[in-house]
Scaffold this active site. Structure first.
Site, PDB file in Angstrom:
ATOM      1  N   THR A 169      -3.720 -12.357  -1.796  1.00  0.00           N
ATOM      2  CA  THR A 169      -3.106 -11.945  -0.528  1.00  0.00           C
ATOM      3  C   THR A 169      -3.818 -10.660  -0.078  1.00  0.00           C
ATOM      4  O   THR A 169      -3.251  -9.576  -0.147  1.00  0.00           O
ATOM      5  CB  THR A 169      -1.587 -11.701  -0.706  1.00  0.00           C
ATOM      6  OG1 THR A 169      -1.383 -10.887  -1.884  1.00  0.00           O
ATOM      7  CG2 THR A 169      -0.829 -12.987  -0.859  1.00  0.00           C
ATOM      8  N   PHE A 206       4.490  -8.451 -12.287  1.00  0.00           N
ATOM      9  CA  PHE A 206       4.323  -7.003 -12.499  1.00  0.00           C
ATOM     10  C   PHE A 206       3.268  -6.694 -13.550  1.00  0.00           C
ATOM     11  O   PHE A 206       3.167  -5.569 -14.007  1.00  0.00           O
ATOM     12  CB  PHE A 206       5.662  -6.382 -12.909  1.00  0.00           C
ATOM     13  CG  PHE A 206       6.725  -6.474 -11.846  1.00  0.00           C
ATOM     14  CD1 PHE A 206       6.811  -5.521 -10.840  1.00  0.00           C
ATOM     15  CD2 PHE A 206       7.634  -7.532 -11.825  1.00  0.00           C
ATOM     16  CE1 PHE A 206       7.790  -5.606  -9.848  1.00  0.00           C
ATOM     17  CE2 PHE A 206       8.612  -7.623 -10.841  1.00  0.00           C
ATOM     18  CZ  PHE A 206       8.692  -6.664  -9.847  1.00  0.00           C
ATOM     19  N   GLU A 225      -3.458  -5.352 -15.295  1.00  0.00           N
ATOM     20  CA  GLU A 225      -4.738  -5.843 -15.817  1.00  0.00           C
ATOM     21  C   GLU A 225      -5.095  -5.010 -17.038  1.00  0.00           C
ATOM     22  O   GLU A 225      -4.857  -3.807 -17.077  1.00  0.00           O
ATOM     23  CB  GLU A 225      -5.819  -5.721 -14.749  1.00  0.00           C
ATOM     24  CG  GLU A 225      -5.615  -6.725 -13.639  1.00  0.00           C
ATOM     25  CD  GLU A 225      -6.645  -6.602 -12.526  1.00  0.00           C
ATOM     26  OE1 GLU A 225      -7.675  -5.951 -12.709  1.00  0.00           O
ATOM     27  OE2 GLU A 225      -6.388  -7.180 -11.447  1.00  0.00           O
ATOM     28  N   LYS A 257       8.944  -5.896  -5.498  1.00  0.00           N
ATOM     29  CA  LYS A 257       7.566  -5.731  -5.957  1.00  0.00           C
ATOM     30  C   LYS A 257       6.875  -4.583  -5.208  1.00  0.00           C
ATOM     31  O   LYS A 257       6.211  -3.740  -5.799  1.00  0.00           O
ATOM     32  CB  LYS A 257       6.813  -7.060  -5.752  1.00  0.00           C
ATOM     33  CG  LYS A 257       5.325  -6.989  -5.945  1.00  0.00           C
ATOM     34  CD  LYS A 257       4.931  -6.752  -7.388  1.00  0.00           C
ATOM     35  CE  LYS A 257       3.451  -6.478  -7.502  1.00  0.00           C
ATOM     36  NZ  LYS A 257       3.035  -6.147  -8.856  1.00  0.00           N
ATOM     37  N   ASN A 282       5.570  -0.921  -6.787  1.00  0.00           N
ATOM     38  CA  ASN A 282       4.179  -0.459  -6.689  1.00  0.00           C
ATOM     39  C   ASN A 282       4.055   0.801  -5.834  1.00  0.00           C
ATOM     40  O   ASN A 282       3.288   1.703  -6.159  1.00  0.00           O
ATOM     41  CB  ASN A 282       3.283  -1.568  -6.122  1.00  0.00           C
ATOM     42  CG  ASN A 282       2.754  -2.466  -7.232  1.00  0.00           C
ATOM     43  OD1 ASN A 282       3.137  -2.301  -8.388  1.00  0.00           O
ATOM     44  ND2 ASN A 282       1.880  -3.391  -6.907  1.00  0.00           N
ATOM     45  N   PHE A 318       2.166   7.384 -15.295  1.00  0.00           N
ATOM     46  CA  PHE A 318       1.671   7.527 -13.914  1.00  0.00           C
ATOM     47  C   PHE A 318       1.713   8.967 -13.415  1.00  0.00           C
ATOM     48  O   PHE A 318       1.857   9.218 -12.233  1.00  0.00           O
ATOM     49  CB  PHE A 318       2.411   6.580 -12.952  1.00  0.00           C
ATOM     50  CG  PHE A 318       1.980   5.153 -13.155  1.00  0.00           C
ATOM     51  CD1 PHE A 318       1.050   4.570 -12.325  1.00  0.00           C
ATOM     52  CD2 PHE A 318       2.475   4.421 -14.222  1.00  0.00           C
ATOM     53  CE1 PHE A 318       0.619   3.276 -12.537  1.00  0.00           C
ATOM     54  CE2 PHE A 318       2.043   3.130 -14.449  1.00  0.00           C
ATOM     55  CZ  PHE A 318       1.117   2.556 -13.609  1.00  0.00           C
ATOM     56  N   GLY A 331      -6.157  12.578 -11.237  1.00  0.00           N
ATOM     57  CA  GLY A 331      -7.470  11.943 -11.321  1.00  0.00           C
ATOM     58  C   GLY A 331      -8.024  11.662  -9.945  1.00  0.00           C
ATOM     59  O   GLY A 331      -7.651  12.327  -8.961  1.00  0.00           O
ATOM     60  N   CYS A 333      -4.225  -3.891  -6.436  1.00  0.00           N
ATOM     61  CA  CYS A 333      -2.822  -3.922  -5.993  1.00  0.00           C
ATOM     62  C   CYS A 333      -2.362  -2.678  -5.228  1.00  0.00           C
ATOM     63  O   CYS A 333      -1.945  -2.797  -4.081  1.00  0.00           O
ATOM     64  CB  CYS A 333      -1.913  -4.152  -7.188  1.00  0.00           C
ATOM     65  SG  CYS A 333      -2.122  -5.795  -7.893  1.00  0.00           S
ATOM     66  N   LYS A 337      -3.732  -2.010  -1.555  1.00  0.00           N
ATOM     67  CA  LYS A 337      -3.346  -3.010  -0.551  1.00  0.00           C
ATOM     68  C   LYS A 337      -1.825  -3.104  -0.416  1.00  0.00           C
ATOM     69  O   LYS A 337      -1.308  -3.299   0.673  1.00  0.00           O
ATOM     70  CB  LYS A 337      -3.989  -4.372  -0.856  1.00  0.00           C
ATOM     71  CG  LYS A 337      -3.193  -5.314  -1.700  1.00  0.00           C
ATOM     72  CD  LYS A 337      -3.819  -6.698  -1.720  1.00  0.00           C
ATOM     73  CE  LYS A 337      -3.296  -7.517  -2.896  1.00  0.00           C
ATOM     74  NZ  LYS A 337      -1.869  -7.787  -2.889  1.00  0.00           N
TER      75      LYS A 337
END
Ligand code: NAD
Length: 438
Positions: A86, A155, A158, A212, A216, A257, A261, A268, A271
């Site tokens: 998407t 969720f 990678e 979702k 994010n 998180f 940096g 993800c 976008k």
């Protein structure tokens, strides 16, 4: 149970492989013939630790198959997952072309009850569109087949995708009002996780879709927040890592998180934050916090370029930078929206030659930015470099032999954008250093 997963990318392949590991009969569908042929030969098109073994085991066991023939897979499945990409459109909204194509294909094909589950990340209201697209195709051929639609956002991270799928923090299932049958089928499919006492959030379909984006956008905001704190640290001579620790030990905040940096990247967060900001605007509301997170993130990337140019004494033209790490984070070969790529491009524009190395992402990155020199290892990248820039914190970059590096480089300068070195160690080794928020 028979299921079909349409779209065999990161999410589709992991989803299909993991469900087959649960004992479900899975067919993964993709329109890219080469991808399916590679998978049939046992080659995994992405770098994801542990995935190859699961795929091989379940293909051997006859529970996992790959095809380009969507029609056949749809026919046999009770549950059909949509896991296609998407991507963002020019204006930041979400391009639903692939989702629509799959929904219409399903509508053209089904002749018995199915549950159609959107796993792709899609703006609120997309499941209603999926229902409408399927219904339109059924009406076109005068078919009265019944179907359910559901939202089951993914969720996984990678690089840790298998663990995240097998032991998720939660599973979110959104269904249409009173659709007990679809809920029962989804629960049956996820039964191994139910038995593990994984929390399930059962809700309406719009809330599942929004959950979702909310998750994010919140994580992206945490990153932008600490990056903004890092700027203040640089002003006052403070230490952002100490502050992140002080914040993160508060259990209401949490440690994750909060690493300063070069800003968030990947397929993800960039976008999804853009999309959330966009659909909020369409709903007549400015999602102010998310808009600010996006702005902070863009500024942070450019600050990193300024830092590197500063390390080159403000005269980048004709200099060489050794860039270590190209993927958007360690343990993946994914370079989509990787901060490393935008930093490399900005340096090239300023006349800097780039010698780059990444343990997994070289091929893709080389295709995207052919102007940089790809090196066989990190020490090869350091040869005659004026500055070493650590952009992605792969483990092998944590213990660089600094004496050897110093001998190889034209100047002993290190810009580390992930705070994985101690200043004392660098000074002792005779390096000048630049970091983020320290
Ligand atoms: N990658 C992640 O970490 C992650 C995590 C959570 C959610 N998501 C979401 O999951 C979705 C998929 O992401 P991804 O990273 O797996 O994407 P991807 O680009 O890796 O894979 C998408 C696949 O879909 C295939 N495809 C497209 N149209 C098709 C069609 N009509 N029929 C069959 N196959 C088709 C493509 O060929 C491609 O292989 C996105 O919405 C993404 O936002 C991704």
């Amino acid at each position: 149970m028979n299921i079909a997963v349409i779209g065999t990318g990161y999410v589709g392949l992991v989803t299909g492989a993991c469900f087959s590991e649960f004992g479900v009969q899975v067919t993964c569908v993709d329109k890219q013939g080469e991808k399916i042929e590679a998978l049939e030969r046992g080659e995994i098109p992405i770098y994801e630790p542990g995935l190859d073994e699961i795929v091989a085991r379940n293909v051997r066991g006859g529970r996992l198959a790959f095809t380009t023939d969507g029609a056949d897979a749809i026919d046999r499945a009770l549950v059909i997952f949509i896991a296609v990409g998407t991507p963002p459109s020019e204006d930041g909204s979400t391009d639903l072309r692939f989702v629509e194509a799959v929904a219409r294909e399903i509508g053209q094909q089904i002749d018995s009850y199915k549950v159609i589950v959107t796993k792709s990340t899609v703006p609120v209201g997309t499941s209603d569109k999926v229902r409408a697209w399927i219904q339109e195709e059924l009406d076109r051929r005068g078919d009265k087949t019944r179907f359910s639609v559901a939202s089951n956002p993914e969720f996984l991270r990678e690089g840790a995708a298998i663990g995240d799928f097998m032991r998720p923090d939660r599973v979110v299932i959104g269904t249409e009002a009173m659709d007990d049958y679809a809920i029962a089928i989804m629960k049956d499919l996820y039964r191994p996780l139910y038995l593990n006492e994984t929390p399930f959030v059962e809700t309406d379909i719009h809330s599942a879709e929004l959950a979702k984006y909310a998750a994010n956008a919140f994580l992206a905001t945490k990153i932008s927040f600490i990056n903004e704190v890092s700027i203040l640290c640089e002003e006052i001579g403070g230490d952002v890592q100490a502050i992140a620790r002080a914040m993160g030990l508060d259990r209401r905040i949490g440690k994750k998180f909060l690493h300063a940096g070069p800003g968030f990247g990947g397929s993800c967060f960039p976008k999804d934050t853009q999309s959330a900001a966009h659909f909020a605007r369409d709903l007549g509301h400015e999602f102010s916090i998310v808009e600010a997170s996006i702005r902070v993130n863009e500024r942070q990337r450019m600050r990193m370029v300024d830092k590197i140019v500063g390390a080159l004494e403000g005269e980048p033209e004709g200099k060489t930078a050794a860039v270590l790490g190209l993927s958007f984070k360690p343990e993946t070969d994914d370079i989509r929206e990787s901060p490393a790529i935008s930093i490399v491009r900005a340096l090239l524009e300023r006349g800097v030659s780039i010698r780059a190395y990444d343990p997994a992402a070289m091929v893709e990155a080389g295709l995207l930015v052919p102007e940089m020199t790809l090196c066989k290892d990190l020490y090869d990248a350091l040869a005659d470099a004026d500055v070493m820039v650590i952009v992605t914190e792969w483990n092998e970059f944590r213990m660089i032999d600094l004496d050897r590096a110093k001998e190889l480089m034209a100047n002993s300068r290190m810009v580390y954008l992930r705070n994985i070195y101690d200043a004392e160690r660098l000074v002792a080794a005779g390096f000048q250093y630049w970091s983020v928020g320290r």
